[in-house]
Design an enzyme around this catalytic site. Structure first.
Site, PDB file in Angstrom:
ATOM      1  N   LYS A   5       5.253  -5.629   5.708  1.00 24.13           N
ATOM      2  CA  LYS A   5       5.132  -7.057   6.042  1.00 24.13           C
ATOM      3  C   LYS A   5       5.342  -7.914   4.792  1.00 24.13           C
ATOM      4  O   LYS A   5       6.098  -8.880   4.808  1.00 24.13           O
ATOM      5  CB  LYS A   5       3.751  -7.344   6.666  1.00 24.13           C
ATOM      6  CG  LYS A   5       3.457  -6.522   7.910  1.00 24.13           C
ATOM      7  CD  LYS A   5       2.111  -6.861   8.522  1.00 24.13           C
ATOM      8  CE  LYS A   5       0.919  -6.524   7.641  1.00 24.13           C
ATOM      9  NZ  LYS A   5       0.729  -5.064   7.393  1.00 24.13           N
ATOM     10  N   ARG A  16      -5.338 -10.783  13.281  1.00 28.16           N
ATOM     11  CA  ARG A  16      -5.553  -9.343  13.279  1.00 28.16           C
ATOM     12  C   ARG A  16      -6.590  -8.930  14.312  1.00 28.16           C
ATOM     13  O   ARG A  16      -7.003  -7.775  14.339  1.00 28.16           O
ATOM     14  CB  ARG A  16      -6.082  -8.950  11.911  1.00 28.16           C
ATOM     15  CG  ARG A  16      -5.126  -8.120  11.120  1.00 28.16           C
ATOM     16  CD  ARG A  16      -5.703  -8.057   9.738  1.00 28.16           C
ATOM     17  NE  ARG A  16      -5.278  -6.890   9.061  1.00 28.16           N
ATOM     18  CZ  ARG A  16      -4.551  -6.936   7.949  1.00 28.16           C
ATOM     19  NH1 ARG A  16      -4.153  -8.080   7.445  1.00 28.16           N
ATOM     20  NH2 ARG A  16      -4.233  -5.826   7.351  1.00 28.16           N
ATOM     21  N   ARG A  46       2.462   2.682  -3.571  1.00 32.83           N
ATOM     22  CA  ARG A  46       2.720   1.252  -3.824  1.00 32.83           C
ATOM     23  C   ARG A  46       2.138   0.819  -5.176  1.00 32.83           C
ATOM     24  O   ARG A  46       1.038   1.192  -5.552  1.00 32.83           O
ATOM     25  CB  ARG A  46       2.089   0.403  -2.725  1.00 32.83           C
ATOM     26  CG  ARG A  46       2.169  -1.098  -3.055  1.00 32.83           C
ATOM     27  CD  ARG A  46       1.845  -1.979  -1.900  1.00 32.83           C
ATOM     28  NE  ARG A  46       0.505  -1.791  -1.376  1.00 32.83           N
ATOM     29  CZ  ARG A  46       0.062  -2.383  -0.280  1.00 32.83           C
ATOM     30  NH1 ARG A  46       0.850  -3.175   0.416  1.00 32.83           N
ATOM     31  NH2 ARG A  46      -1.159  -2.181   0.144  1.00 32.83           N
ATOM     32  N   ARG A  56      -3.438  -1.073  -5.813  1.00 31.42           N
ATOM     33  CA  ARG A  56      -4.480  -1.871  -5.164  1.00 31.42           C
ATOM     34  C   ARG A  56      -5.731  -1.043  -4.932  1.00 31.42           C
ATOM     35  O   ARG A  56      -5.641   0.151  -4.652  1.00 31.42           O
ATOM     36  CB  ARG A  56      -3.943  -2.394  -3.817  1.00 31.42           C
ATOM     37  CG  ARG A  56      -3.775  -3.889  -3.805  1.00 31.42           C
ATOM     38  CD  ARG A  56      -2.977  -4.355  -2.629  1.00 31.42           C
ATOM     39  NE  ARG A  56      -3.614  -4.109  -1.344  1.00 31.42           N
ATOM     40  CZ  ARG A  56      -3.131  -4.565  -0.200  1.00 31.42           C
ATOM     41  NH1 ARG A  56      -2.030  -5.286  -0.187  1.00 31.42           N
ATOM     42  NH2 ARG A  56      -3.743  -4.310   0.938  1.00 31.42           N
ATOM     43  N   ARG A  85      -8.352   1.904   7.091  1.00 30.07           N
ATOM     44  CA  ARG A  85      -7.580   0.708   7.465  1.00 30.07           C
ATOM     45  C   ARG A  85      -6.709   0.992   8.691  1.00 30.07           C
ATOM     46  O   ARG A  85      -6.553   0.131   9.558  1.00 30.07           O
ATOM     47  CB  ARG A  85      -6.690   0.269   6.286  1.00 30.07           C
ATOM     48  CG  ARG A  85      -7.488  -0.394   5.176  1.00 30.07           C
ATOM     49  CD  ARG A  85      -6.720  -0.411   3.865  1.00 30.07           C
ATOM     50  NE  ARG A  85      -5.535  -1.229   3.895  1.00 30.07           N
ATOM     51  CZ  ARG A  85      -4.568  -1.146   2.989  1.00 30.07           C
ATOM     52  NH1 ARG A  85      -4.643  -0.259   2.007  1.00 30.07           N
ATOM     53  NH2 ARG A  85      -3.534  -1.938   3.063  1.00 30.07           N
TER      54      ARG A  85
HETATM   55  P1  AP5 Z   1       4.218  -3.698   1.859  1.00 34.48           P
HETATM   56  O1  AP5 Z   1       5.337  -4.664   2.089  1.00 34.48           O
HETATM   57  O2  AP5 Z   1       3.270  -3.985   0.739  1.00 34.48           O
HETATM   58  O3  AP5 Z   1       3.419  -3.437   3.224  1.00 34.48           O
HETATM   59  P2  AP5 Z   1       2.420  -4.386   4.020  1.00 34.48           P
HETATM   60  O4  AP5 Z   1       2.727  -4.210   5.470  1.00 34.48           O
HETATM   61  O5  AP5 Z   1       2.459  -5.789   3.489  1.00 34.48           O
HETATM   62  O6  AP5 Z   1       1.070  -3.641   3.676  1.00 34.48           O
HETATM   63  P3  AP5 Z   1      -0.376  -4.181   3.256  1.00 34.48           P
HETATM   64  O7  AP5 Z   1      -1.136  -2.983   2.777  1.00 34.48           O
HETATM   65  O8  AP5 Z   1      -0.288  -5.338   2.314  1.00 34.48           O
HETATM   66  O9  AP5 Z   1      -0.888  -4.644   4.616  1.00 34.48           O
HETATM   67  P4  AP5 Z   1      -2.319  -4.790   5.056  1.00 34.48           P
HETATM   68  O10 AP5 Z   1      -2.050  -5.494   6.325  1.00 34.48           O
HETATM   69  O11 AP5 Z   1      -3.145  -3.571   5.146  1.00 34.48           O
HETATM   70  O12 AP5 Z   1      -3.010  -5.557   3.836  1.00 34.48           O
HETATM   71  P5  AP5 Z   1      -3.478  -7.052   3.634  1.00 34.48           P
HETATM   72  O13 AP5 Z   1      -3.257  -7.370   2.211  1.00 34.48           O
HETATM   73  O14 AP5 Z   1      -2.905  -7.968   4.668  1.00 34.48           O
HETATM   74  O15 AP5 Z   1       4.879  -2.243   1.668  1.00 34.48           O
HETATM   75  C1  AP5 Z   1       4.079  -1.112   1.344  1.00 34.48           C
HETATM   76  C2  AP5 Z   1       4.840  -0.200   0.361  1.00 34.48           C
HETATM   77  O16 AP5 Z   1       5.979   0.368   1.011  1.00 34.48           O
HETATM   78  C3  AP5 Z   1       5.386  -0.930  -0.880  1.00 34.48           C
HETATM   79  O17 AP5 Z   1       5.263  -0.073  -1.988  1.00 34.48           O
HETATM   80  C4  AP5 Z   1       6.883  -1.190  -0.556  1.00 34.48           C
HETATM   81  O18 AP5 Z   1       7.672  -1.178  -1.733  1.00 34.48           O
HETATM   82  C5  AP5 Z   1       7.199   0.000   0.363  1.00 34.48           C
HETATM   83  N1  AP5 Z   1       8.135  -0.371   1.441  1.00 34.48           N
HETATM   84  C6  AP5 Z   1       8.091  -1.498   2.215  1.00 34.48           C
HETATM   85  N2  AP5 Z   1       9.064  -1.482   3.135  1.00 34.48           N
HETATM   86  C7  AP5 Z   1       9.741  -0.306   2.965  1.00 34.48           C
HETATM   87  C8  AP5 Z   1      10.848   0.314   3.620  1.00 34.48           C
HETATM   88  N3  AP5 Z   1      11.464  -0.288   4.665  1.00 34.48           N
HETATM   89  N4  AP5 Z   1      11.255   1.540   3.185  1.00 34.48           N
HETATM   90  C9  AP5 Z   1      10.643   2.143   2.145  1.00 34.48           C
HETATM   91  N5  AP5 Z   1       9.581   1.606   1.461  1.00 34.48           N
HETATM   92  C10 AP5 Z   1       9.142   0.399   1.880  1.00 34.48           C
HETATM   93  O19 AP5 Z   1      -5.041  -6.935   3.947  1.00 34.48           O
HETATM   94  C11 AP5 Z   1      -5.930  -6.283   3.075  1.00 34.48           C
HETATM   95  C12 AP5 Z   1      -7.352  -6.367   3.612  1.00 34.48           C
HETATM   96  O20 AP5 Z   1      -7.769  -7.752   3.739  1.00 34.48           O
HETATM   97  C13 AP5 Z   1      -7.579  -5.778   5.024  1.00 34.48           C
HETATM   98  O21 AP5 Z   1      -7.790  -4.398   4.990  1.00 34.48           O
HETATM   99  C14 AP5 Z   1      -8.816  -6.580   5.484  1.00 34.48           C
HETATM  100  O22 AP5 Z   1     -10.003  -6.065   4.915  1.00 34.48           O
HETATM  101  C15 AP5 Z   1      -8.565  -7.955   4.902  1.00 34.48           C
HETATM  102  N6  AP5 Z   1      -7.835  -8.818   5.855  1.00 34.48           N
HETATM  103  C16 AP5 Z   1      -6.546  -9.220   5.741  1.00 34.48           C
HETATM  104  N7  AP5 Z   1      -6.198 -10.011   6.787  1.00 34.48           N
HETATM  105  C17 AP5 Z   1      -7.293 -10.087   7.585  1.00 34.48           C
HETATM  106  C18 AP5 Z   1      -7.574 -10.749   8.829  1.00 34.48           C
HETATM  107  N8  AP5 Z   1      -6.651 -11.481   9.469  1.00 34.48           N
HETATM  108  N9  AP5 Z   1      -8.811 -10.606   9.363  1.00 34.48           N
HETATM  109  C19 AP5 Z   1      -9.760  -9.890   8.745  1.00 34.48           C
HETATM  110  N10 AP5 Z   1      -9.579  -9.243   7.571  1.00 34.48           N
HETATM  111  C20 AP5 Z   1      -8.351  -9.342   6.992  1.00 34.48           C
END
Ligand code: AP5
Length: 222
Positions: A16, A90, A129, A161, A172
């Protein structure tokens, strides 16, 4: 209405953030990343950050009331002409709160972009990552930086991270299946869901999403 009001959905590690970095420039949209905002609060030690920290480190969702308040404020401040939301909603409660807030202002969501990948790939991606303090993303195997351990764009050291450890990643994923998958049904029932295969290369995923969104924007303008 020709504004694009978009959300990115998908499991942790679906890509994402990777896609958001490209799409925000394609369509000139302000990027509102929930995880990024929460991590900033955590680092700055705000009350919200302190409250959110234990949930995040445990792989749980931060309670709806905290996140909804934070995101609706950001949408109001920066998203008046369209937005790209990553990581929100979410839970079904968050989806309903967003619809209600947009509806109160005569607005609506344009599309929910779902990027799907299976659990095994999530673990490989997240364990490898790395990111710089400015949020530029790399992967030790799939997208390594030119200088090992340092960001190509700003030269700052890359870090892993806190929540990218295997045990937390598994938690997660479980949280995603239990609480966020119902949000997919929520948007499907409303005809807003667009699905993409996130296991393809970043450029392929990007091309497909960009083409779909460009068509949607044209339709909105007709
Ligand atoms: P990346 O693009 O970083 O993936 P992502 O989907 O953004 O993953 P996140 O871990 O950031 O998502 P998340 O939803 O768990 O975390 P968030 O920060 O929102 O890609 C991942 C890796 O793969 C990278 O190394 C990239 O280079 C590689 N890659 C990407 N695409 C690729 C491809 N096509 N092919 C090969 N490699 C690829 O949330 C963190 C925490 O915050 C949650 O756990 C929760 O506690 C809290 N939180 C966040 N939002 C909420 C909410 N709405 N409500 C409640 N709690 C929340």
């Amino acid at each position: 209405m020709s504004e694009l009001n978009l959300i990115l959905l998908g499991p942790p590690g679906a890509g994402k953030g990777t896609q958001a970095e490209k799409l925000k420039d394609d369509f000139g949209l302000p990027y509102i990343g929930t995880g990024e905002l929460l991590r900033k609060h955590k680092e700055e030690g705000t009350e919200l950050g302190k409250e959110a920290a234990s949930y995040m480190d445990n792989g749980d969702l931060v309670p709806d009331d905290l996140v909804i308040r934070m995101i609706l404020h950001e949408v109001e401040e920066r998203g008046a002409d369209g937005f790209l939301l990553d990581g929100f909603p979410r839970s079904v409660g968050q989806a309903e709160a967003l619809d209600e807030a947009l509806g109160d202002n005569g607005r609506r969501l344009t599309a929910a972009v779902l990027i799907s990948v299976d659990d095994e790939l999530v673990i490989t991606r997240l364990e490898g990552r790395r990111q710089c303090p400015k949020g530029h993303l790399y992967h030790v195997e799939f997208d390594p930086p030119k200088n090992d351990g340092f960001c190509d764009q700003c030269g700052k050291p890359l870090r892993q991270r806190d929540d990218d450890k295997r045990e937390t990643i598994q938690k997660r994923l479980a949280t995603y299946h239990a609480k966020t998958e119902p949000v997919i049904d929520y948007y499907e029932e409303r005809g807003m869901l667009r699905r993409f295969d996130g296991s393809r290369s970043p450029d392929e995923v990007h091309d497909l999403i960009r083409a779909t969104l460009a068509t949607l924007r044209l339709e909105e303008r007709l």
